[in-house]
Design a protein around this motif. Structure first.
Motif, PDB file in Angstrom:
ATOM      1  N   VAL A  43       0.839  -1.199   0.000  1.00 36.48           N
ATOM      2  CA  VAL A  43       0.000   0.000   0.000  1.00 36.48           C
ATOM      3  C   VAL A  43       0.877   1.253   0.000  1.00 36.48           C
ATOM      4  O   VAL A  43       0.628   2.207  -0.734  1.00 36.48           O
ATOM      5  CB  VAL A  43      -0.939   0.004   1.228  1.00 36.48           C
ATOM      6  CG1 VAL A  43      -1.727   1.299   1.306  1.00 36.48           C
ATOM      7  CG2 VAL A  43      -1.878  -1.191   1.176  1.00 36.48           C
ATOM      8  N   GLU A  46       2.482   1.872  -3.489  1.00 31.06           N
ATOM      9  CA  GLU A  46       1.481   2.355  -4.422  1.00 31.06           C
ATOM     10  C   GLU A  46       1.145   3.830  -4.147  1.00 31.06           C
ATOM     11  O   GLU A  46       1.091   4.670  -5.049  1.00 31.06           O
ATOM     12  CB  GLU A  46       0.223   1.489  -4.254  1.00 31.06           C
ATOM     13  CG  GLU A  46      -0.899   1.765  -5.232  1.00 31.06           C
ATOM     14  CD  GLU A  46      -0.582   1.256  -6.627  1.00 31.06           C
ATOM     15  OE1 GLU A  46       0.271   0.361  -6.749  1.00 31.06           O
ATOM     16  OE2 GLU A  46      -1.188   1.778  -7.586  1.00 31.06           O
ATOM     17  N   PHE A  47       0.983   4.117  -2.869  1.00 28.78           N
ATOM     18  CA  PHE A  47       0.622   5.462  -2.448  1.00 28.78           C
ATOM     19  C   PHE A  47       1.703   6.474  -2.832  1.00 28.78           C
ATOM     20  O   PHE A  47       1.432   7.511  -3.436  1.00 28.78           O
ATOM     21  CB  PHE A  47       0.409   5.472  -0.927  1.00 28.78           C
ATOM     22  CG  PHE A  47       0.092   6.816  -0.360  1.00 28.78           C
ATOM     23  CD1 PHE A  47      -1.195   7.325  -0.441  1.00 28.78           C
ATOM     24  CD2 PHE A  47       1.071   7.587   0.252  1.00 28.78           C
ATOM     25  CE1 PHE A  47      -1.500   8.558   0.084  1.00 28.78           C
ATOM     26  CE2 PHE A  47       0.779   8.833   0.771  1.00 28.78           C
ATOM     27  CZ  PHE A  47      -0.514   9.317   0.678  1.00 28.78           C
ATOM     28  N   ASN A  50       1.753   7.078  -6.559  1.00 24.99           N
ATOM     29  CA  ASN A  50       0.655   7.928  -7.020  1.00 24.99           C
ATOM     30  C   ASN A  50       0.862   9.403  -6.673  1.00 24.99           C
ATOM     31  O   ASN A  50       0.658  10.276  -7.506  1.00 24.99           O
ATOM     32  CB  ASN A  50      -0.677   7.471  -6.410  1.00 24.99           C
ATOM     33  CG  ASN A  50      -1.131   6.154  -7.008  1.00 24.99           C
ATOM     34  OD1 ASN A  50      -0.583   5.697  -8.013  1.00 24.99           O
ATOM     35  ND2 ASN A  50      -2.116   5.549  -6.378  1.00 24.99           N
ATOM     36  N   GLU A  77      -5.072  11.447  -2.020  1.00 26.49           N
ATOM     37  CA  GLU A  77      -4.659  10.050  -2.197  1.00 26.49           C
ATOM     38  C   GLU A  77      -4.938   9.225  -0.949  1.00 26.49           C
ATOM     39  O   GLU A  77      -5.288   8.055  -1.049  1.00 26.49           O
ATOM     40  CB  GLU A  77      -3.179   9.976  -2.588  1.00 26.49           C
ATOM     41  CG  GLU A  77      -2.888  10.512  -3.999  1.00 26.49           C
ATOM     42  CD  GLU A  77      -3.494   9.646  -5.108  1.00 26.49           C
ATOM     43  OE1 GLU A  77      -3.591   8.417  -4.931  1.00 26.49           O
ATOM     44  OE2 GLU A  77      -3.886  10.201  -6.154  1.00 26.49           O
ATOM     45  N   LEU A  78      -4.777   9.846   0.213  1.00 23.31           N
ATOM     46  CA  LEU A  78      -5.113   9.136   1.457  1.00 23.31           C
ATOM     47  C   LEU A  78      -6.597   8.787   1.465  1.00 23.31           C
ATOM     48  O   LEU A  78      -7.001   7.686   1.817  1.00 23.31           O
ATOM     49  CB  LEU A  78      -4.807  10.006   2.684  1.00 23.31           C
ATOM     50  CG  LEU A  78      -3.375  10.064   3.203  1.00 23.31           C
ATOM     51  CD1 LEU A  78      -3.291  11.002   4.405  1.00 23.31           C
ATOM     52  CD2 LEU A  78      -2.871   8.687   3.595  1.00 23.31           C
ATOM     53  N   LEU A  81      -7.311   6.000  -0.857  1.00 25.83           N
ATOM     54  CA  LEU A  81      -6.811   4.757  -0.264  1.00 25.83           C
ATOM     55  C   LEU A  81      -7.859   4.131   0.651  1.00 25.83           C
ATOM     56  O   LEU A  81      -7.986   2.915   0.748  1.00 25.83           O
ATOM     57  CB  LEU A  81      -5.573   5.100   0.559  1.00 25.83           C
ATOM     58  CG  LEU A  81      -4.515   4.045   0.800  1.00 25.83           C
ATOM     59  CD1 LEU A  81      -3.972   3.546  -0.506  1.00 25.83           C
ATOM     60  CD2 LEU A  81      -3.401   4.644   1.638  1.00 25.83           C
ATOM     61  N   SER A 260      -7.468  -1.065   0.696  1.00 26.05           N
ATOM     62  CA  SER A 260      -6.784  -1.376  -0.555  1.00 26.05           C
ATOM     63  C   SER A 260      -6.278  -2.805  -0.606  1.00 26.05           C
ATOM     64  O   SER A 260      -6.074  -3.349  -1.685  1.00 26.05           O
ATOM     65  CB  SER A 260      -5.678  -0.371  -0.861  1.00 26.05           C
ATOM     66  OG  SER A 260      -4.838  -0.228   0.235  1.00 26.05           O
TER      67      SER A 260
END
Ligand code: GDP
Ligand code: MG
Length: 439
Positions: A43, A46-47, A50, A77-78, A81, A260
């Motif tokens: 995670v 990915e975060f 992004n 983005e958080l 998620l 996620s």
């Protein structure tokens, strides 16, 4: 997590220009903060990817406030998620709606069963029936019955000698007769996931396809919670997650990873042991909370925009020289008022979310208005030398300001106390200075 991220973001916030190197450095910090908070590694990767992609984009670099743009991206983005939108409960078109609570022992299933029933009654006008299907844990049935009594909600139980599958079958029949439109099943847990438990849950699930299967997990267990969620989802299938004990979890790792990893939404969060401590999960609010924008950043902005620095300095000087008058007091009040409604400001303070009852608190703005009115009703002489305010003057001021003599007395006392305090402070300061000069 919150503190770390805030620190990191604070660094980038004010920058007028951001280079790729800045973003890289920031993302290193963010990555570290997330890992430390026990967020799943996949995670995190990915975060970071992004956010980086968006942050080095042309639009951000060229914008006037790149720092703030980046922070917004992190927050977006958080939120994503954690599922973006808040997700709803699905109710059956043919009642009763069946909600099954599953999870490990001690996760908070029984407690959440009670909380959820109470919330469904209050917010959705439902008539829930609680079902005691944990026949293994000592006193589990009794625990649910006690909660039912406390909430004045019906509990269906057949003791501990009848199989959970049979109990649930009969409970659903009973609900139809008694016109309970929601059935919430409190199932048994184990300390660890095992075959027998899973089989039992599958059997219960097969009686009547539940409208929701909520996995209850303890937020404080971090990554373990995520593993448990994965496991339950794969073996019996869940429709959503209830994250409990978020009131004690400072890291927030589970909240960030579960969605996620499992692709299942967090539907509710448990914020305490009391029956009203269950809240619908709002990804965006959680993101704000994690970023400590509970809401420190906008608070700082507000304060900077509204408090006049010159005036603040002037006031300080007056404190020092003891020439502080009611006019200055008035000035101070208006500075505070410019920041906006006081209760709004209080709520923005970090940690304020944890103060019980604050969400409903209403700061007494009327009290401030009263103080202002009183001061406006004073003569110039009274404002600078309040000592002359005697009985008849008090009466006149009270009348002029629509207040009472007690109000006037209280204010005069406050003002006196404040002056005394200032005197002490300045005394201490000058003593401190003298000491410093001594060899
Ligand atoms: P079960 O074994 O899954 O049924 O778990 P219980 O419902 O019996 O809860 C286990 C313990 O966790 C109890 O002491 C609860 O009061 C506590 N608990 C449950 N939810 C929360 C929560 O959201 N916050 C806090 N602080 N405690 C909770
Ligand atoms: Mg239980």
């Amino acid at each position: 997590l919150a503190e770390r991220l805030q620190g990191t973001l604070q660094k980038i916030k004010g920058k007028g220009k951001i280079s790729e190197a800045d973003v890289k450095e920031m993302m290193r910090d963010v990555r570290y903060a997330l890992l430390e908070a026990d967020v799943n590694l996949k995670v995190v990767k990915e975060f970071v990817k992004n956010v980086s992609e968006r942050a080095v984009g042309q639009d951000v670099m060229k914008s006037l406030t790149p720092g703030q743009q980046v922070i917004k991206i992190v927050k977006d983005e958080l939120t994503k998620l954690m599922g973006g939108e808040q997700s709803q409960i699905s109710f059956s078109t043919r009642p009763p709606t069946v909600i099954m609570m599953v999870g490990l022992q001690g996760a908070g299933k029984t407690t959440t069963t009670g909380k959820l029933a109470s919330l469904l009654r209050k917010k959705y006008n439902k008539k829930p029936l609680l079902v005691a299907a944990d026949i293994y844990r000592p006193a589990a049935v009794q625990q649910l019955e006690t909660l039912g009594k406390q909430l004045s909600l019906p509990v269906f139980s057949l003791g501990t000698d009848i199989s959970p599958v049979e109990i649930v079958k009969q409970a659903i029949e009973h609900a139809k007769e008694a016109h309970n439109d929601v059935v919430i099943i409190d199932t048994a847990g184990r300390l660890h996931i095992d075959e027998i438990l899973m089989q039992e849950l599958k059997d219960i699930r097969a009686i009547k396809e539940p409208d929701e299967v909520f996995l209850v997990v303890d937020a404080m267990t971090g990554q373990d919670a995520v593993n448990v969620a994965n496991n339950f989802n794969e073996t019996i299938g869940i429709t959503g997650v209830v994250l409990t004990k978020l009131d004690g979890d400072t890291r927030g790792g589970a909240a960030l990873s579960i969605r996620s990893v499992t692709q299942k939404p967090i539907k509710f969060v448990g914020m305490g042991e009391k029956m009203d401590a269950l809240e619908p999960f709002h990804p965006e609010r959680m993101a704000s909370r994690i970023l400590g924008m509970g809401d420190m950043m906008s608070l700082i902005e507000k304060a900077q925009a509204n408090v006049d620095e010159e005036k603040a300095k002037e006031l300080e000087e007056k404190f020092r020289t003891q020439s502080f008058t009611f006019d200055d007091f008035l000035e101070q009040i208006s500075q505070v008022k410019k920041m906006g409604p006081l209760d709004e400001i209080l709520k923005m303070l970090p940690g304020a979310g944890k103060i019980k009852g604050l969400e409903n608190a209403k700061v007494d703005e009327k009290q401030m208005d009263r103080v202002e009115a009183i001061i406006y009703s004073m003569t110039t002489q009274e404002k600078t030398t309040p000592d002359i305010i005697n009985g008849p003057r008090k009466k006149r001021i009270a009348k002029g300001s629509g207040t009472t003599i007690q109000d006037i007395n209280r204010l005069l006392k406050q003002f006196e106390d404040m002056k005394k305090m200032m005197k002490q402070m300045t005394n201490m300061q000058s003593k401190g200075k003298k000491k410093m000069k001594m060899p």
